[in-house]
Design an enzyme around this catalytic site. Structure first.
Site, PDB file in Angstrom:
ATOM      1  N   CYS A  73      -4.522   8.199   9.636  1.00 11.73           N
ATOM      2  CA  CYS A  73      -4.429   7.380  11.133  1.00 11.73           C
ATOM      3  C   CYS A  73      -4.275   9.041  11.855  1.00 11.73           C
ATOM      4  O   CYS A  73      -3.948   9.850  11.530  1.00 11.73           O
ATOM      5  CB  CYS A  73      -3.673   6.512  11.089  1.00 11.73           C
ATOM      6  SG  CYS A  73      -3.664   5.429  10.373  1.00 11.73           S
TER       7      CYS A  73
ATOM      8  N   LYS B   4       1.126  -1.268   0.144  1.00  7.37           N
ATOM      9  CA  LYS B   4      -0.363   0.332   0.225  1.00  7.37           C
ATOM     10  C   LYS B   4       0.765   1.235  -0.326  1.00  7.37           C
ATOM     11  O   LYS B   4       0.551   2.163  -1.173  1.00  7.37           O
ATOM     12  CB  LYS B   4      -0.968   0.412   1.427  1.00  7.37           C
ATOM     13  CG  LYS B   4      -1.415   0.816   1.467  1.00  7.37           C
ATOM     14  CD  LYS B   4      -2.820   1.982   2.813  1.00  7.37           C
ATOM     15  CE  LYS B   4      -1.276   2.434   2.808  1.00  7.37           C
ATOM     16  NZ  LYS B   4      -1.692   2.980   4.625  1.00  7.37           N
TER      17      LYS B   4
END
EC number: 2.5.1.7
Length: 419
Positions: A116, A22
């Site tokens: 995040c 990713k």
């Protein structure tokens, strides 16, 4: 948001195929904005962050589609240079649209990013570097607004702190700048090497990737490219740790051992038998004694911060005292209170987690707070006594492709519950 229901006490055995990285795929997707031609990518993981990025590229006017693990992008018709809050808010990597847009089109409005909740991750490094290359930048109304008359100009850039996204953004911008750009104190992560190789595949001239000094000779335009994304070293490490703490034997396929030197060294120190081939890694913990290890996170090639939470779980179930020092991000021990709910003996002292002699972990309902923390809670649930429920698993879907299916194939008892 969905939950994982996990029955603990399993020993993982078998083989697992690792997905594309990713953290390599995302900057490569944004770098496709630099190209006037067709970009075809393979080994792209099926993840929420990938689909969000493709939606963002389409919002900008690019053709972007994914068929399985293949992605096609053509950014020749981009007419919109604004990355809206609606798409950016869930993913900090969206800041990577800034460099390519201002380099190719002279204009970019990027909503300040989300993602995040593990620290400040300042964007000032991106802004300062682009300003040195001639961009005029304002931060107002929740947007980074960048403009340049003509092309960006090559410059000598020094990164005040090592930043992966900062290095990537400035590398992409410099690829189309006029003249030569050098970036000193650059990040050395393998994902940036992948990005540089991709840009060079489109016709770029980048050298020094993987070292702390990058040299980018700007070109006028970039064209067609077909490229395979490198394997995910963090997914690999996560499955290896799961195999080790479960006392099992797990072989990761289609991966790259040379990207995981620091992690493999610590797994051996923890008592695992580690065997590698050109594209596979196997850990064997059957009839072996687990040992606690000391970890100190640092930029590549040292121990990666993205493996810190998984090794916290390892230390909670290993005899002895293991110390884990987090040097990259503040506020990256949010998994610790959740592990403590399961019985983990962990003391936090600032950026240090001290894992004492183990008590058996017991199943509990816990909440995922960020991508890697959620992976650590899944690992803990696999080895705990009884049933564990992991809430807010959308975090894990951002970075792990079909993690429950891969774990089930290794013998885990895990079920996804949509709610």
């Amino acid at each position: 948001m969905g939950q994982f229901l996990i029955q603990g006490g399993c020993q993982l055995k078998g083989e697992v195929t690792i997905s594309g990285a990713k953290n390599a795929a995302l900057p490569i997707l944004f770098a496709s904005l630099l190209s006037k031609g067709n970009v075809n990518l393979t080994n792209v993981p099926l993840l929420k962050d990938i689909s969000t990025t493709l939606e963002l590229l389409k919002e900008l006017g690019a053709e972007a589609s994914q068929d399985g693990h293949e992605v096609h992008i053509n950014a020749s018709s981009v007419k919109n240079y604004t990355a809206s809050y609606e798409l950016v808010r869930s993913m900090r990597a969206s800041i990577l649209a800034l460099g390519p847009l201002v380099a190719r089109f002279g204009e970019a409005d990027i909503s300040l990013p989300g993602g995040c909740a593990i620290g400040a991750r300042p964007v000032n490094l991106h802004i300062h570097g682009l300003e040195q290359m001639g961009a005029i930048i304002k931060v107002q109304n929740g947007f980074i607004k960048a403009r340049v008359n003509g092309r960006l100009k090559g410059a000598h850039l020094y990164m005040d702190m090592v930043s992966v996204t900062g290095t990537g953004n400035l590398m992409m911008a410099a690829a189309l700048a006029e003249g030569v750009t050098t970036i000193e104190n650059a990040a050395k992560e393998p994902e940036l090497v992948d990005l540089a190789n991709f840009i060079n595949g489109m016709g770029g001239k980048i050298s020094g990737a993987g070292t702390d000094t990058l040299t980018i000779e700007g070109v006028e335009s970039l064209g067609d490219c077909s490229y395979q994304v490198q394997p995910d070293r963090i997914e690999t490490g996560t499955f290896l740790v799961a195999g080790v703490v479960s006392g099992g034997k797990v072989k990761c396929l289609k991966t790259a051992p040379h990207l995981l030197t620091a992690v493999l060294s610590k797994l051996e120190e923890a008592g695992a038998a580690v065997t590698t081939g050109s594209d596979w890694i196997e850990v064997d913990m059957i009839d072996r004694q687990l040992k606690s290890v000391n970890i100190s996170t640092a930029p590549h090639p040292a121990f990666p911060t993205d493996m810190q939470a998984q090794f916290t779980v390892l230390n909670t179930v290993a005899p002895g005292t293991g110390r884990i020092k987090e040097n990259i991000f503040e506020n990256r021990f949010m998994h610790v209170p959740e592990l403590q709910r399961m019985g983990a003996n962990i003391i936090l002292e600032g950026n240090l987690a001290i894992c004492g002699d183990p008590d058996p972990l017991c199943g509990a309902e816990v909440m995922a707070t960020d991508l890697r923390a959620s992976a650590s809670l899944v690992i803990a649930g696999l080895i705990a006594e009884g049933e564990t429920i992991v809430d807010e698993i959308y975090h894990i879907d951002r970075g792990y492709e079909a993690i429950e299916n891969k774990l089930i194939a290794l013998g885990a008892k895990i079920k996804r519950i949509e709610n």
